[in-house]
Design a protein around this motif. Structure first.
Motif, mmCIF file in Angstrom:
data_model
loop_
_atom_site.group_PDB
_atom_site.id
_atom_site.type_symbol
_atom_site.label_atom_id
_atom_site.label_comp_id
_atom_site.label_asym_id
_atom_site.label_seq_id
_atom_site.Cartn_x
_atom_site.Cartn_y
_atom_site.Cartn_z
ATOM 1 N N SER A 173 2.936 1.496 -3.608
ATOM 2 C CA SER A 173 2.247 1.286 -4.886
ATOM 3 C C SER A 173 2.412 2.471 -5.850
ATOM 4 C CB SER A 173 0.759 1.025 -4.626
ATOM 5 O OG SER A 173 0.063 1.003 -5.829
ATOM 6 N N GLU A 174 2.222 3.671 -5.341
ATOM 7 C CA GLU A 174 2.271 4.843 -6.232
ATOM 8 C C GLU A 174 3.670 4.972 -6.863
ATOM 9 O OE1 GLU A 174 0.475 8.278 -4.438
ATOM 10 O OE2 GLU A 174 1.520 9.588 -5.858
ATOM 11 N N SER A 177 -6.341 -0.274 -6.815
ATOM 12 C CA SER A 177 -6.828 1.010 -7.312
ATOM 13 C C SER A 177 -6.065 1.399 -8.592
ATOM 14 C CB SER A 177 -6.676 2.017 -6.171
ATOM 15 O OG SER A 177 -6.588 3.273 -6.628
ATOM 16 N N ASP A 215 0.846 -1.197 0.000
ATOM 17 C CA ASP A 215 0.000 0.000 0.000
ATOM 18 C C ASP A 215 0.881 1.247 0.000
ATOM 19 O OD1 ASP A 215 -2.532 -1.073 -0.199
ATOM 20 O OD2 ASP A 215 -2.845 -1.205 1.971
ATOM 21 N N GLU A 257 -4.921 -2.626 -1.440
ATOM 22 C CA GLU A 257 -5.992 -1.782 -2.022
ATOM 23 C C GLU A 257 -5.411 -0.765 -2.991
ATOM 24 O OE1 GLU A 257 -7.463 -0.707 1.800
ATOM 25 O OE2 GLU A 257 -9.371 -1.716 1.452
ATOM 26 N N GLN A 258 -4.209 -0.271 -2.676
ATOM 27 C CA GLN A 258 -3.603 0.747 -3.552
ATOM 28 C C GLN A 258 -3.233 0.139 -4.906
ATOM 29 O OE1 GLN A 258 -3.665 3.927 -2.794
ATOM 30 N NE2 GLN A 258 -4.602 3.253 -0.882
ATOM 31 N N HIS A 305 -10.090 -8.220 -3.643
ATOM 32 C CA HIS A 305 -9.158 -7.847 -2.583
ATOM 33 C C HIS A 305 -9.070 -9.014 -1.602
ATOM 34 C CE1 HIS A 305 -8.135 -5.183 1.073
ATOM 35 N NE2 HIS A 305 -7.055 -5.484 0.401
ATOM 36 N N ARG A 328 -7.591 -0.618 -11.309
ATOM 37 C CA ARG A 328 -8.883 -0.051 -11.710
ATOM 38 C C ARG A 328 -8.674 1.116 -12.667
ATOM 39 N NH1 ARG A 328 -10.335 0.305 -6.517
ATOM 40 N NH2 ARG A 328 -10.634 -1.923 -6.239
ATOM 41 N N GLY A 329 -7.651 1.922 -12.386
ATOM 42 C CA GLY A 329 -7.367 3.102 -13.213
ATOM 43 C C GLY A 329 -6.891 2.742 -14.609
#
Ligand SMILES: C[S@@+](CC[C@H](N)C(=O)[O-])C[C@H]1O[C@@H](n2cnc3c(N)ncnc32)[C@H](O)[C@@H]1O
Length: 254
Positions: free
Chosen positions: A18-19, A89, A15, A85-86, A103, A92-93
């Motif tokens: 991730s970015e 996400s 999490d 979750e990240q 999840h 999903r993007g």
């Protein structure tokens, strides 16, 4: 989500990073369809998955879901599963053709027995979770005749990893025997087994080993995962390898 301590810690780590991970590796992962590992070697050259069209494919530790995204576009029916979750996400993007994202922890799969034709992991939960928990789960959710294909770093990497983010050594600096859990320094854990242990575990769970494909990048390969793994090193020794196994129609013993 309940889970063992390493699962909960790995979830926090993923999490948290991730970015950064998607910014650094997304340009490679998002643009090289259906490609394995650090050197993005095309599945079309490797043939680990076989024909996936119309098949229900579970991506175990899907991260940004790049494999699932391209599989959906290629006519398969992927399901992306991840602990973070990240990361979900991010998936999903990126998603263009819709597919389900779940999840969950790969050590406790929330699916009925015999739900999938293929289980796939490319440096995913087959290395970020304990194989003594995930392999029985994978065997349970595969249909008889279904296929497991997963890519992971090899024992060669463990034996040559001098630590402190140094490039891989050309000498053996760590023992081979006793491979299982690897503590990653930031509290995260990854898992790796020796060759004999993988063979015994897969067979005990009723999975017939079909292939073990050591990935050798071409001379002109490039990778966002350098410099940990230089092209020169990876052309000389197996940096990563894909295990391919099929669920036996009648389970084998030992
Ligand atoms: C390196 S990524 C793999 C995704 C993609 N193939 C890639 O190379 O970026 C590893 C993923 O495994 C997930 N993961 C770690 N432990 C997991 C577990 N126990 N169950 C499910 N996913 C897990 C992480 O959240 C992360 O998204």
């Amino acid at each position: 989500m309940a889970g063992s301590p390493h699962v909960l810690r790995n979830r926090e780590v993923w999490d948290g990073m991730s970015e950064w991970y998607q910014a650094k590796h997304g340009p490679q992962l998002n643009t090289r369809p259906l490609a394995w590992g650090m050197w993005a070697i095309p599945e079309a050259e490797i043939g680990a998955l076989g024909d996936v069209s119309g098949k229900v494919v579970l991506e175990l530790g899907c991260g940004g879901g790049q494999w699932s995204m391209f599989l959906a576009e290629a006519g398969a029916r992927p399901v992306g599963l991840d602990l973070s979750e990240q990361q979900l996400s991010a998936a999903r993007g990126l998603m263009r053709t819709p597919y389900p994202l779940v999840h969950a922890d790969a050590e406790q799969l929330p699916f009925r027995d015999a739900s999938f034709d293929v289980v796939l992991s490319d440096h995913g939960a087959m290395i970020w979770a304990d194989p003594y928990a995930t392999v029985p789960e994978v065997a349970r959710v595969l249909r008889p005749g279904g296929r497991l294909a997963f890519n992971a770093g090899t024992p060669w990497v463990c034996a040559c990893d001098a630590g402190n983010d140094a490039p891989l050594s050309e000498r053996l600096v760590n023992p081979y025997f006793g491979l299982h859990r690897v503590d990653e320094g930031d509290g995260a854990a990854t898992f790796i087994l020796g060759y004999g242990d993988w063979i015994r575990l897969l067979r005990r769970c009723g999975l017939d080993i079909e292939n073990h494909i050591e990935l050798r990048p071409p001379e002109d390969a490039s990778s966002a995962y350098e410099p940990f793994a230089s092209l020169e090193w990876a052309r000389r020794w197996p940096l990563e390898a894909i295990w391919v196994a099929t669920k036996a129609v009648t389970p084998l013993n030992g």
